[in-house]
Design an enzyme around this catalytic site. Structure first.
Site, PDB file in Angstrom:
ATOM      1  N   ARG A 115     116.188 104.410   4.778  1.00  0.00           N
ATOM      2  CA  ARG A 115     116.000 103.252   4.532  1.00  0.00           C
ATOM      3  C   ARG A 115     116.072 102.820   3.094  1.00  0.00           C
ATOM      4  O   ARG A 115     115.192 104.167   1.955  1.00  0.00           O
ATOM      5  CB  ARG A 115     114.564 102.428   5.065  1.00  0.00           C
ATOM      6  CG  ARG A 115     114.382 101.605   4.064  1.00  0.00           C
ATOM      7  CD  ARG A 115     113.118 100.346   5.080  1.00  0.00           C
ATOM      8  NE  ARG A 115     112.686  99.750   3.884  1.00  0.00           N
ATOM      9  CZ  ARG A 115     111.083 100.111   3.483  1.00  0.00           C
ATOM     10  NH1 ARG A 115     111.032 100.608   3.615  1.00  0.00           N
ATOM     11  NH2 ARG A 115     110.309  98.678   3.116  1.00  0.00           N
ATOM     12  N   ARG A 170     105.203  86.713  -7.294  1.00  0.00           N
ATOM     13  CA  ARG A 170     104.078  87.612  -7.540  1.00  0.00           C
ATOM     14  C   ARG A 170     102.779  87.571  -8.684  1.00  0.00           C
ATOM     15  O   ARG A 170     103.555  86.200  -9.365  1.00  0.00           O
ATOM     16  CB  ARG A 170     104.843  88.913  -7.689  1.00  0.00           C
ATOM     17  CG  ARG A 170     105.527  89.758  -6.593  1.00  0.00           C
ATOM     18  CD  ARG A 170     105.672  90.899  -7.342  1.00  0.00           C
ATOM     19  NE  ARG A 170     106.535  91.968  -5.861  1.00  0.00           N
ATOM     20  CZ  ARG A 170     105.653  92.224  -4.761  1.00  0.00           C
ATOM     21  NH1 ARG A 170     104.175  93.034  -5.431  1.00  0.00           N
ATOM     22  NH2 ARG A 170     106.274  93.915  -4.354  1.00  0.00           N
ATOM     23  N   LYS A 337     114.802  90.456   8.090  1.00  0.00           N
ATOM     24  CA  LYS A 337     113.830  90.430   7.896  1.00  0.00           C
ATOM     25  C   LYS A 337     112.973  88.687   7.997  1.00  0.00           C
ATOM     26  O   LYS A 337     113.034  88.386   7.360  1.00  0.00           O
ATOM     27  CB  LYS A 337     113.047  91.308   6.507  1.00  0.00           C
ATOM     28  CG  LYS A 337     113.983  92.373   6.274  1.00  0.00           C
ATOM     29  CD  LYS A 337     113.469  92.798   5.418  1.00  0.00           C
ATOM     30  CE  LYS A 337     111.963  93.618   5.299  1.00  0.00           C
ATOM     31  NZ  LYS A 337     111.008  93.913   4.245  1.00  0.00           N
ATOM     32  N   THR A 395     106.584  98.579   9.873  1.00  0.00           N
ATOM     33  CA  THR A 395     105.469  98.171   9.474  1.00  0.00           C
ATOM     34  C   THR A 395     103.879  99.006   9.785  1.00  0.00           C
ATOM     35  O   THR A 395     103.908  98.654  11.088  1.00  0.00           O
ATOM     36  CB  THR A 395     104.833  97.403   8.785  1.00  0.00           C
ATOM     37  OG1 THR A 395     106.288  96.251   8.025  1.00  0.00           O
ATOM     38  CG2 THR A 395     104.106  96.929   7.278  1.00  0.00           C
TER      39      THR A 395
END
Length: 612
Positions: A115, A170, A337, A395
């Protein structure tokens, strides 16, 4: 259906039973009761010819089966077999693994997919290109085949997955352009898309605070009572008032705030595009360098997936023509995802459009209540299994191994449970990218998978067989239904007859994917003529792609499929997957000849390897 007691002299097997399905298959009479192989074939094809929906497994049955097979699982499942693990491992490359020696160690110890994380990457692709080259150039199992082959063989068939940043929200520069600001519990915070770096920095944690985020629709998205979570949920703000272009909040807990930290808006439907400008640059690069998978971040709707696939198709179409004889570049497969409530709510439609799913538990655990993450994970894994599409659980699987040489017991249970639930792949993130024990993390993961795979393969009730309606192409229903029947028959026959492995000859990977979707309990060796096709099978549980050492085209009318099957069997023996006396199942697709009454047929053979 054809029965042959002796194989031709050039076949590496002593006898076989051959099943061919064109458009339909039926038995006028059951096979004689004294023939075990024929009874198994009859039972398998009788059930597979009807596309019936299987009932869901019951939790009690799963638990009981797992307990029965616990004592059969050994401490080192894979030590005596060349097969690494049925469940695949995705490893993230980073500072801890960005050298030739480290990547070679990852491949040797069981990495299937590398990845490349683009969440914090800029416009300079030199680091990503370097890591891509490390994967492609590393030595793998195919190096031994290449030494004795007349064909051009890759060093290895490990796949590369490009993980995009996605449309994240963000924090921007802080008041006074400082690096860090302390928020006090109960302090009032104005959250806005306006620039605040020219404001004076707060004199105390109580404020006054103004916080910039890069999301212009903040006032349209939130309402009084909504929450804003900062920095993976470390700080929670509650909206008390909504203005034209900002919201006023109260801090529910104290803590530090930095710029460029993640912002989550739980339960909100976000006004964000499927692809940002950065994503489009990264996807174009992925097509140019031949990435095998793209993990599309923050997928919320089926439309998001279609947008990603359409853009990738355009990028592939813009590539220059390939040299004569080289295979045309393939679009990277899209792994969606799921990391928001909207993605979970729309999961069914997202799954239909996706090539695979990643359960991204990091942001998901912030976007939805953390107590619901495990239930969402089990739901997504189960639906992916039912659709026959690969699912990655990701994760913090062995997060403590970033710092410690051994995983916690809870982490071991987490990984094992994900596999028992049906995960096709598990992922290591910081453990291999920046951790102190990257190889140890991979070795630990492999050992856990060995235990879990042994339990699954020894428990029929844990190995559900699915109808795979999502794999059936509506424009080609008749052909795909036949393939489904043969694939299902091959898996059942391999289990009933104690076959050593299933051998698939495939030009597009489709036959191998159908076989893998039925959760076989033996390795599936998928022999491919195109390295791109082979690498794209690396996320399918139980499938080991191998390059076919033949220049014959499986799709050409003049190709004798028996020659390709024989070569595949010889390679299986060469690699140590089978030996004289072992039963193997072969599955392939044969193109009809001009005088045949069919365009193509799907074939399944039951063979016994003969001594040479």
């Amino acid at each position: 259906m054809l029965f042959d007691v002796l194989g031709p002299c050039y076949y590496p097997h002593s006898h076989y039973i051959h099943l061919t399905i064109t458009t339909s298959l039926s038995f006028a009479h059951p096979p004689p009761p004294d023939s075990t192989m024929l009874r198994s074939l009859y039972a398998a094809t009788s059930t597979s010819s009807l596309l019936i929906r299987q009932s869901k497994r019951q939790s009690i049955a799963r638990t009981t089966a797992a307990c029965r097979t616990y004592n059969a699982a050994t401490d080192d499942i894979s030590s005596s077999s060349p097969f690494l693990s049925s469940t695949k491992i995705v490893c993230t490359l980073g500072p801890s693994t960005d050298t030739p020696a480290a990547v070679s160690d990852l491949i040797t110890n069981g990495m299937h997919v590398a990845r490349l994380n683009f969440s914090h990457a800029g416009a300079d692709y030199s680091y990503a290109e370097s890591n891509m080259a490390l994967v492609r150039n590393a030595s793998g199992r195919h190096q031994a085949l290449a030494a004795g082959s007349k064909m051009s063989m890759p060093n290895n068939l490990r796949a590369v997955l490009v993980d995009t940043k996605g449309p994240e929200i963000r924090t921007g520069p802080l008041q006074g352009n400082v690096e860090i600001t302390e928020l006090g519990k109960g302090s009032v915070v104005e959250v806005t898309s306006e620039e605040v770096s020219n404001d004076d920095a707060p004199s105390s944690p109580e404020g006054p605070h103004r916080l910039n985020i890069d999301y212009k629709s903040i006032a349209k998205t939130l309402h009084v009572g909504s929450q804003i979570l900062l920095d993976d949920g470390l700080i929670a703000l509650e909206v008390t008032h909504v203005a034209n272009d900002s919201v006023m909040c109260v801090a529910l807990n104290a803590g530090p705030i930095k710029k460029n930290k993640g912002v989550n808006l739980p339960d909100a439907e976000l006004d964000l595009p499927a692809l940002t400008d950065k994503d489009m640059r990264d996807l174009k690069w992925s097509c140019e360098v031949g990435a095998d998978f793209v993990a599309a971040s923050f997928i919320r709707t089926a439309g998001n997936v279609r947008s990603v696939k359409a853009y990738l198709d355009r990028c592939i179409a813009e590539l220059p023509p390939v040299a004569d004889g080289s295979p045309a570049p393939l679009r990277p497969l899209v792994i969606s995802k799921i990391e928001s409530k909207e993605g979970v709510d729309n999961f069914d439609e997202v799954l239909v459009e996706s090539d695979g799913i990643m359960v991204a538990r990091g942001d998901l655990g912030v976007e939805i209540p953390f107590r619901k993450v495990f239930a969402a994970q089990k739901m997504m894994v189960e639906k992916c299994n039912a659709a026959g599409k690969p699912v990655i659980v990701a994760t913090q699987m062995l997060d403590s191994m970033q710092r410690n040489p051994r995983p916690t017991r809870a982490e071991v249970t987490d990984v094992g449970t994900a596999v028992l639930d049906g995960a096709d792949a598990v992922m290591l993130s910081g453990e291999t990218a920046a951790g102190a024990y990257p190889i140890e993390s991979l070795q630990a993961m492999k050992s856990i998978l060995g235990e879990a795979d042994a339990i699954i393969d020894g428990s029929p009730s844990l190995n559900r067989v699915n109808v795979n309606e999502s794999l059936i192409d509506l424009s080609n229903v008749q052909e795909d239904q036949c393939l489904h029947a043969v694939a299902k028959s091959s898996v059942k026959s391999a289990r009933d007859l104690g076959a050593k492995l299933i051998i698939v000859v495939t030009s597009s990977g489709k036959v191998a994917r159908f076989v893998a979707s039925h959760r076989p309990t033996v390795p599936v060796l998928a022999f491919c003529t195109d390295a791109q096709v082979a690498r794209r099978l690396q996320l399918n549980r139980g499938v080991l792609p191998v390059m076919l050492q033949s220049d014959l085209d499986p799709l050409a009318q003049g190709t004798r499929m028996g020659t390709l099957r024989a070569e595949a069997m010889r390679t299986a023996v060469e690699l140590g997957f089978a030996r004289a006396g072992d039963r193997v199942i072969t599955v392939d697709r044969t193109v009809g000849r001009p005088n045949d009454m069919h365009h193509h047929s799907f074939n399944m053979k039951m063979s016994t390897i003969k001594a040479t």
